[in-house]
Scaffold this active site. Structure first.
Site, short mmCIF file in Angstrom:
data_model
loop_
_atom_site.label_atom_id
_atom_site.label_comp_id
_atom_site.label_asym_id
_atom_site.label_seq_id
_atom_site.Cartn_x
_atom_site.Cartn_y
_atom_site.Cartn_z
N SER A 132 -60.21 -4.93 13.74
CA SER A 132 -60.19 -6.39 13.71
C SER A 132 -58.82 -6.83 13.21
CB SER A 132 -61.28 -6.92 12.78
OG SER A 132 -61.10 -8.28 12.47
N TYR A 145 -64.97 -6.58 3.94
CA TYR A 145 -64.68 -6.39 5.36
C TYR A 145 -63.20 -6.07 5.54
CZ TYR A 145 -64.82 -7.32 10.39
OH TYR A 145 -64.75 -7.21 11.76
#
Length: 263
Positions: A132, A145
């Site tokens: 990501s 995350y």
């Protein structure tokens, strides 16, 4: 590397992005093995694509080893499975921390390690780690995350160097904000205003491009987001101030609240 006729293992195959990946890989002529936790969803996807299935929970360490053993003949690994892991760190229990770290970081690292041994012995293979842009730029309320995606990026870039000359390539595919699938689609949160999104199909196209061209890093995002993430990676203090002024943590807060509602 040509995907046609290659044995491809896709993790996280039952999610929205996973479904797009399965469809795109099948269209390339890959012999698919789909993996995920939900057996019925896997069977449905397998029926569409004529794929093999292996049920595995990547938070269970023995399942990761089992999956690697069951797929020892894999030519291409597409490690797509991930948990959103959004929210303030103080809201997480130790068990939730472990699960996020295991699924998002430990599992792809171990799968790559176990499958790369077979690939290098054959002198052929490719490993795609789906990360990501959160692996390049930190945002409030995504510390866990961010940690997993920063770690995955460092691992991918270094592993690529380690495997140079073996016939095995390593690519990192990093989407930006994805519409119609993933966290925003699941929670109904709205991406930041003024920043364009990408589709699951574009992410799948990025994965295919990474394998076929042996790309080191493919950032699937509009130009403005690629530039912002690059700046944030180099100047985190500056990025922190810009995010605070622009209220860019708002969408993350929406996701967190939606996740709390559905717990």
């Amino acid at each position: 590397m040509d995907l046609s006729g290659s044995n491809v293992l896709l993790t996280g195959a039952t999610g929205g992005i996973g479904a797009a990946l399965a469809s795109r890989l099948a269209a390339q002529g890959a012999r698919l093995t789909l993996s995920g936790r939900r057996e019925e969803a896997l069977k449905a996807a397998a029926g569409v694509h004529g794929a093999r299935t292996v049920v595995a929970d990547l938070a269970v360490r023995s399942d990761v080893v089992m999956l690697a053993e069951a797929c020892a003949g894999t030519d291409v690994l597409v490690a797509n499975a991930a948990l959103p892991a959004s929210g303030d760190l103080l809201d997480y229990t130790e068990e939730q921390l472990d699960r996020a770290l295991d699924v998002n970081l430990r599992a792809p690292v171990l799968l790559a390690r176990l499958l790369a041994a077979h690939m290098t012995a054959r002198g052929r293979g490719h490993i795609v780690l789906v990360g990501s842009l959160s692996g390049k730029a930190a945002t409030g309320s995504t510390s866990l995350y961010n940690a997993t995606k920063f770690g995955l990026r460092g691992f991918a870039l270094a592993l690529r160097q380690e495997l140079r000359g073996t016939g095995v390539g390593v690519s990192l595919v990093q989407p930006g904000f994805v519409r119609d699938a993933g966290m925003f689609a699941a929670t109904g949160a709205t991406p930041p205003g003024g920043i364009r999104t990408v589709t699951p199909r574009q992410v799948a196209d990025g994965v295919v491009r990474a394998v076929r061209r042996d790309r080191c890093e493919v950032n699937v995002a509009p130009l403005e987001l690629r530039v912002l993430s690059a700046v944030a990676g180099q100047f985190p203090g500056f990025a922190e101030r810009i995010q605070a002024r622009a209220g860019l943590d708002g969408p993350v807060r929406q996701i967190v609240e939606a996740q709390r509602t559905h717990r």
